[in-house]
Write an enzyme that holds these catalytic residues in place. Structure first.
Site, short mmCIF file in Angstrom:
data_model
loop_
_atom_site.label_atom_id
_atom_site.label_comp_id
_atom_site.label_asym_id
_atom_site.label_seq_id
_atom_site.Cartn_x
_atom_site.Cartn_y
_atom_site.Cartn_z
N TRP A 18 53.61 19.66 -17.60
CA TRP A 18 52.23 19.56 -17.99
C TRP A 18 52.26 19.66 -19.44
CZ3 TRP A 18 49.12 23.22 -20.49
CH2 TRP A 18 47.58 23.14 -20.43
N SER A 78 59.01 21.01 -13.99
CA SER A 78 57.88 21.82 -14.05
C SER A 78 56.91 21.02 -13.11
CB SER A 78 57.55 22.10 -15.29
OG SER A 78 56.35 23.12 -15.23
N LEU A 79 55.52 20.61 -13.63
CA LEU A 79 54.74 19.77 -12.91
C LEU A 79 55.25 18.55 -12.19
CD1 LEU A 79 51.72 19.02 -12.11
CD2 LEU A 79 51.29 17.99 -14.40
N PHE A 140 50.39 28.23 -23.88
CA PHE A 140 51.09 27.61 -22.58
C PHE A 140 52.38 27.22 -23.08
CE2 PHE A 140 52.59 24.76 -19.17
CZ PHE A 140 52.12 25.34 -18.23
N ALA A 142 53.91 28.52 -25.59
CA ALA A 142 54.74 29.67 -25.88
C ALA A 142 55.23 30.42 -24.62
CB ALA A 142 53.65 30.86 -26.44
N LEU A 143 54.37 30.35 -23.52
CA LEU A 143 54.88 31.04 -22.17
C LEU A 143 55.87 30.27 -21.75
CD1 LEU A 143 54.31 32.91 -20.02
CD2 LEU A 143 52.72 31.44 -18.90
N ASP A 204 63.21 32.08 -17.14
CA ASP A 204 62.11 31.36 -17.02
C ASP A 204 60.89 32.21 -16.65
OD1 ASP A 204 60.12 29.51 -16.38
OD2 ASP A 204 61.32 28.19 -15.21
N HIS A 232 62.31 27.83 -19.53
CA HIS A 232 61.60 27.19 -18.56
C HIS A 232 62.31 25.51 -18.93
CE1 HIS A 232 58.55 25.75 -16.04
NE2 HIS A 232 57.84 24.85 -16.76
#
Length: 259
Positions: A18, A78-79, A140, A142-143, A204, A232
């Site tokens: 994403w 991810s996405l 996002f 940073a997450l 993650d 992640h």
């Protein structure tokens, strides 16, 4: 959709996450281009596909890519993993094997699925895009980096990449968050015909490694591996380890597909 084609050898499709674009796979590109022909996709609304008219939805994207890509393993981060898994489940002649990198069959938690994030997290990001576009993207990112043993380096790379091919379209980013919140592909797993590799990062904070191991256990030919110190985006911080796993998996997967 824009597709970079680089390298020489058997084909391999790469699908980003994403708000990113295919350029984020630079470490894999450099390591794999001598052994594989890489088809690195910019998803609709992202990167050089910003003006694509294709909807950011599973079937339209997979159908459009299936028309132009050769049969190949599909790697989704991810996405991007949702598109790769949908392709493998619906078009095994096109997506001949599957690599999920920090990608879940269901990203949100539920009564029968504890290995996800609260749905409100994705709703809050969608709301934030309208009021503070760049700040929301940065939160996002940073997450995504949080938890990695090289969180600062990963964060620096992701921040540099996010706008490297222009700003993603807000509408498409909201659509992507909707996919992360709503899609549930768990029912596809028992019938998955192609070999699959599930690469998780132990640190993650977006995709619980247990979700990926649980998914692999539901398939007939799935293998899950957790990279101990990765977050992640393990292809940024642990690219050699990711490539090592890919190089071990892909030849066997190709032989299985040939049979």
């Amino acid at each position: 959709m824009h597709i970079d084609i680089v390298g020489d050898g058997p084909p391999l499709v790469l699908l980003h996450g994403w708000a990113m674009h295919g350029g984020v796979f630079a470490p894999l590109r450099e390591r794999l281009r001598r052994s594989h022909t890489l088809y690195i996709v910019d998803l609709p609304g992202h990167g050089l596909s910003r003006d694509s008219t294709c909807a950011l939805a599973l079937e339209p994207v997979v159908d459009a890519l299936a028309r132009v890509l050769p049969p190949a393993p599909w790697l989704g981060w991810s996405l991007g993993g949702l598109f790769a898994l949908h392709a493998a489940a619906t078009r095994p002649d096109v997506a001949t094997s599957l690599v999920m990198v920090c990608a879940s069959t269901r990203f949100v938690s539920g009564r029968d699925w504890p290995h996800g994030m609260a749905p409100q997290v994705f709703r809050d990001f969608a709301s934030g895009l309208r009021s503070d576009y760049r700040g929301t993207l940065d939160r996002f990112i940073a997450l995504e980096a949080f938890g990695s043993d090289d969180a600062r380096g990963e964060l620096r790379t992701l921040r540099a990449e996010v706008f490297a091919r222009g700003e993603p379209a807000t509408r498409v980013l909201v659509d992507g968050l909707g996919l992360l919140e709503s899609v549930d592909l768990r029912k596809t797993l028992p019938g998955l015909q192609v070999p699959s590799l599930w690469l998780a990062g132990r640190r993650d904070r977006l995709v619980d490694p247990r979700a990926m191991h649980a998914a692999a256990d539901r398939t007939r030919a799935g293998v899950a591996v957790t990279l101990d110190h990765a977050g992640h985006a393990p292809f940024l911080t642990h690219a050699d380890a990711v490539v090592e796993r890919l190089q071990a998996f892909l030849p066997d997967a190709a032989a299985t597909a040939a049979d």
